[in-house]
Scaffold this motif. Structure first.
Motif, PDB file in Angstrom:
ATOM      1  N   PHE A  70      33.381 -60.324 -18.837  1.00  0.00           N
ATOM      2  CA  PHE A  70      32.837 -60.134 -20.184  1.00  0.00           C
ATOM      3  C   PHE A  70      33.269 -58.783 -20.745  1.00  0.00           C
ATOM      4  CE2 PHE A  70      29.550 -59.209 -23.309  1.00  0.00           C
ATOM      5  CZ  PHE A  70      29.415 -60.427 -23.965  1.00  0.00           C
ATOM      6  N   VAL A  71      33.205 -57.754 -19.915  1.00  0.00           N
ATOM      7  CA  VAL A  71      33.646 -56.422 -20.346  1.00  0.00           C
ATOM      8  C   VAL A  71      35.146 -56.429 -20.636  1.00  0.00           C
ATOM      9  CG1 VAL A  71      33.886 -54.013 -19.636  1.00  0.00           C
ATOM     10  CG2 VAL A  71      31.799 -55.269 -19.096  1.00  0.00           C
ATOM     11  N   ASN A  72      35.924 -57.138 -19.826  1.00  0.00           N
ATOM     12  CA  ASN A  72      37.367 -57.242 -20.077  1.00  0.00           C
ATOM     13  C   ASN A  72      37.643 -57.883 -21.434  1.00  0.00           C
ATOM     14  OD1 ASN A  72      37.942 -56.117 -17.584  1.00  0.00           O
ATOM     15  ND2 ASN A  72      38.191 -58.095 -16.566  1.00  0.00           N
ATOM     16  N   SER A  73      36.880 -58.916 -21.769  1.00  0.00           N
ATOM     17  CA  SER A  73      37.066 -59.560 -23.070  1.00  0.00           C
ATOM     18  C   SER A  73      36.726 -58.608 -24.206  1.00  0.00           C
ATOM     19  CB  SER A  73      36.189 -60.818 -23.166  1.00  0.00           C
ATOM     20  OG  SER A  73      36.674 -61.850 -22.344  1.00  0.00           O
ATOM     21  N   LEU A  74      35.645 -57.866 -24.066  1.00  0.00           N
ATOM     22  CA  LEU A  74      35.265 -56.905 -25.099  1.00  0.00           C
ATOM     23  C   LEU A  74      36.343 -55.844 -25.288  1.00  0.00           C
ATOM     24  CD1 LEU A  74      31.451 -56.205 -24.558  1.00  0.00           C
ATOM     25  CD2 LEU A  74      32.535 -57.306 -26.514  1.00  0.00           C
ATOM     26  N   LEU A  75      36.864 -55.318 -24.188  1.00  0.00           N
ATOM     27  CA  LEU A  75      37.876 -54.275 -24.276  1.00  0.00           C
ATOM     28  C   LEU A  75      39.163 -54.796 -24.898  1.00  0.00           C
ATOM     29  CD1 LEU A  75      37.452 -52.443 -20.831  1.00  0.00           C
ATOM     30  CD2 LEU A  75      36.848 -51.582 -23.103  1.00  0.00           C
ATOM     31  N   TRP A 207      39.339 -62.786 -28.746  1.00  0.00           N
ATOM     32  CA  TRP A 207      38.154 -63.099 -27.956  1.00  0.00           C
ATOM     33  C   TRP A 207      38.196 -64.534 -27.426  1.00  0.00           C
ATOM     34  CZ3 TRP A 207      34.270 -60.434 -25.831  1.00  0.00           C
ATOM     35  CH2 TRP A 207      33.152 -61.137 -25.393  1.00  0.00           C
ATOM     36  N   ASN A 208      38.660 -65.463 -28.244  1.00  0.00           N
ATOM     37  CA  ASN A 208      38.662 -66.874 -27.852  1.00  0.00           C
ATOM     38  C   ASN A 208      39.909 -67.281 -27.076  1.00  0.00           C
ATOM     39  OD1 ASN A 208      36.184 -67.388 -29.096  1.00  0.00           O
ATOM     40  ND2 ASN A 208      37.152 -67.825 -31.065  1.00  0.00           N
ATOM     41  N   ASP A 209      40.856 -66.371 -26.912  1.00  0.00           N
ATOM     42  CA  ASP A 209      42.093 -66.755 -26.228  1.00  0.00           C
ATOM     43  C   ASP A 209      41.815 -67.184 -24.789  1.00  0.00           C
ATOM     44  OD1 ASP A 209      45.101 -66.741 -25.756  1.00  0.00           O
ATOM     45  OD2 ASP A 209      44.415 -65.253 -24.291  1.00  0.00           O
ATOM     46  N   PHE A 210      42.385 -68.297 -24.438  1.00  0.00           N
ATOM     47  CA  PHE A 210      42.277 -68.793 -23.067  1.00  0.00           C
ATOM     48  C   PHE A 210      43.646 -68.897 -22.413  1.00  0.00           C
ATOM     49  CE2 PHE A 210      42.367 -72.353 -20.081  1.00  0.00           C
ATOM     50  CZ  PHE A 210      41.355 -71.991 -19.206  1.00  0.00           C
ATOM     51  N   PHE A 211      44.651 -69.248 -23.205  1.00  0.00           N
ATOM     52  CA  PHE A 211      45.964 -69.559 -22.647  1.00  0.00           C
ATOM     53  C   PHE A 211      46.609 -68.330 -22.012  1.00  0.00           C
ATOM     54  CE2 PHE A 211      50.551 -70.347 -23.041  1.00  0.00           C
ATOM     55  CZ  PHE A 211      50.638 -71.526 -22.330  1.00  0.00           C
ATOM     56  N   PHE A 212      46.777 -67.247 -22.780  1.00  0.00           N
ATOM     57  CA  PHE A 212      47.425 -66.048 -22.248  1.00  0.00           C
ATOM     58  C   PHE A 212      46.588 -65.401 -21.149  1.00  0.00           C
ATOM     59  CE2 PHE A 212      49.793 -66.053 -26.333  1.00  0.00           C
ATOM     60  CZ  PHE A 212      51.069 -66.031 -25.804  1.00  0.00           C
ATOM     61  N   ALA A 213      45.256 -65.427 -21.317  1.00  0.00           N
ATOM     62  CA  ALA A 213      44.399 -64.839 -20.289  1.00  0.00           C
ATOM     63  C   ALA A 213      44.511 -65.607 -18.982  1.00  0.00           C
ATOM     64  CB  ALA A 213      42.953 -64.825 -20.778  1.00  0.00           C
ATOM     65  N   ILE A 215      47.259 -67.285 -17.925  1.00  0.00           N
ATOM     66  CA  ILE A 215      48.601 -67.134 -17.351  1.00  0.00           C
ATOM     67  C   ILE A 215      48.861 -65.704 -16.884  1.00  0.00           C
ATOM     68  CG2 ILE A 215      51.073 -67.374 -17.789  1.00  0.00           C
ATOM     69  CD1 ILE A 215      49.555 -70.017 -17.665  1.00  0.00           C
ATOM     70  N   LEU A 216      48.393 -64.718 -17.649  1.00  0.00           N
ATOM     71  CA  LEU A 216      48.781 -63.329 -17.409  1.00  0.00           C
ATOM     72  C   LEU A 216      47.765 -62.536 -16.601  1.00  0.00           C
ATOM     73  CD1 LEU A 216      50.234 -62.453 -20.945  1.00  0.00           C
ATOM     74  CD2 LEU A 216      51.457 -63.243 -18.911  1.00  0.00           C
ATOM     75  N   THR A 217      46.645 -63.150 -16.219  1.00  0.00           N
ATOM     76  CA  THR A 217      45.651 -62.433 -15.427  1.00  0.00           C
ATOM     77  C   THR A 217      45.316 -63.218 -14.166  1.00  0.00           C
ATOM     78  OG1 THR A 217      43.729 -63.470 -16.513  1.00  0.00           O
ATOM     79  CG2 THR A 217      44.636 -61.490 -17.535  1.00  0.00           C
ATOM     80  N   ARG A 218      44.738 -62.505 -13.210  1.00  0.00           N
ATOM     81  CA  ARG A 218      44.304 -63.124 -11.956  1.00  0.00           C
ATOM     82  C   ARG A 218      42.824 -62.825 -11.716  1.00  0.00           C
ATOM     83  NH1 ARG A 218      48.140 -65.275 -13.045  1.00  0.00           N
ATOM     84  NH2 ARG A 218      50.068 -65.655 -11.872  1.00  0.00           N
ATOM     85  N   THR A 219      42.507 -61.592 -11.347  1.00  0.00           N
ATOM     86  CA  THR A 219      41.113 -61.216 -11.070  1.00  0.00           C
ATOM     87  C   THR A 219      40.703 -59.941 -11.808  1.00  0.00           C
ATOM     88  OG1 THR A 219      41.878 -60.046  -9.067  1.00  0.00           O
ATOM     89  CG2 THR A 219      41.073 -62.315  -8.793  1.00  0.00           C
ATOM     90  N   PRO A 225      36.302 -66.318 -21.250  1.00  0.00           N
ATOM     91  CA  PRO A 225      36.598 -67.751 -21.328  1.00  0.00           C
ATOM     92  C   PRO A 225      37.186 -68.321 -20.036  1.00  0.00           C
ATOM     93  CG  PRO A 225      37.298 -66.653 -23.333  1.00  0.00           C
ATOM     94  CD  PRO A 225      36.910 -65.583 -22.372  1.00  0.00           C
ATOM     95  N   VAL A 226      38.032 -67.549 -19.353  1.00  0.00           N
ATOM     96  CA  VAL A 226      38.608 -68.015 -18.090  1.00  0.00           C
ATOM     97  C   VAL A 226      37.549 -68.022 -17.002  1.00  0.00           C
ATOM     98  CG1 VAL A 226      40.379 -67.572 -16.343  1.00  0.00           C
ATOM     99  CG2 VAL A 226      40.875 -67.162 -18.760  1.00  0.00           C
TER     100      VAL A 226
END
Length: 275
Positions: A70-75, A207-213, A215-219, A225-226
């Motif tokens: 959640f904090v990652n999404s805000l940032l 905020w609503n992005d799911f696709f790039f988050a 593919i480009l993130t892990r943990t 959203p992921v």
């Protein structure tokens, strides 16, 4: 009959408004009430009309990896929106005041870059980020979101700057004001509704992005959203946590929209009219 009396809200119109709001808000209200139920209550059929609400789903969320997501999404959403406005608003102003040839062609080229589907950039971004070490980082997400929001900012803000009379700027320059002062003290306050509306749209996209988050993130840089999808696993779907996570994901956008609601409607409509 006066103009104001003709626009008075009648009981029938009020009922229609209430019914329309209930229909539009019913999915969100259903999700919100489900977040206060246990999994047994959620799966119970028929659903109980009266139940004892519980905060178990929200408490378990904040004691899990979802809180960091959640904090990652805000940032990522906030920083990318700020950067897109920081670079896009002056660019839109410069494009609006550009009197040379090629202005319309450049405007169309900027718009075309926003029309490209995100999936077309997935492999280039992934390979480039792996090469420079930006996979699974907030910085990588911010750069992606900024690159997609920047054309949107320029395209949306240019009509607002077009509505600002150039004579005001010329008068200020004649009085000895610097170009930076004219831009920050005279022009920007007049296009505040447009900036607010543009900021909301940019924040919504990031905020609503799911696709790039995905593919480009892990943990480390996983977004909310992921993280919500992770509650859907082979052992079973944790509906309570999914509902609570969905409600929390909606909250920042709702708060942001309410904070700038004064400018939102005028911002979405004013830029469409020139003159």
């Amino acid at each position: 009959m006066s103009e104001h009396s003709g626009r008075r809200t009648t009981p029938g119109r009020l009922v229609a408004i209430v019914v329309t709001l209930l229909i539009l808000l019913s999915p969100f209200l259903w999700l919100l009430q489900m977040s206060f139920k246990s999994n047994d209550q959620i799966l119970q059929f028929p659903p109980p009309p009266i139940f004892t609400p519980t905060l178990e789903n929200y408490i378990s969320l904040w004691h899990s990896a979802f809180s960091a997501s959640f904090v990652n999404s805000l940032l990522s959403a906030s920083l990318s929106t700020a950067l897109a406005l920081l670079f896009g608003v002056p660019a839109a102003y410069a494009l609006s005041r550009w009197a040379g040839r090629g202005k319309h062609g450049l405007s169309f080229a900027i718009l075309v870059t926003r029309m490209a589907p995100p999936i077309a950039f997935t492999i280039p971004f992934f390979l480039f980020y792996r090469w420079i070490g930006l996979l699974d980082t907030i910085t990588g997400l911010v750069l992606v979101y900024t690159s997609f929001n920047l054309p949107l900012v320029i395209w949306m803000m240019q009509p607002f700057f077009d509505t600002v009379p150039i004579s005001l700027e010329e008068a200020a320059l004649v009085d000895g004001a610097r170009t930076r002062t004219v831009f920050t003290k005279i022009v920007l306050p007049m296009v505040t509704p447009g900036i607010a509306a543009t900021a909301i749209l940019c924040f919504l996209y990031a905020w609503n992005d799911f696709f790039f988050a995905l593919i480009l993130t892990r943990t480390n840089a996983r977004t909310a959203p992921v993280a919500v999808v992770n509650f859907m696993n082979y052992e079973g779907w944790e509906w309570g946590k999914i509902a609570a996570g969905g409600s929390l994901v909606m909250a920042p956008v709702l708060i942001f929209s309410l904070a700038v609601r004064r400018y939102l409607v005028s911002g979405l409509t004013a830029g469409a009219v020139k003159g």
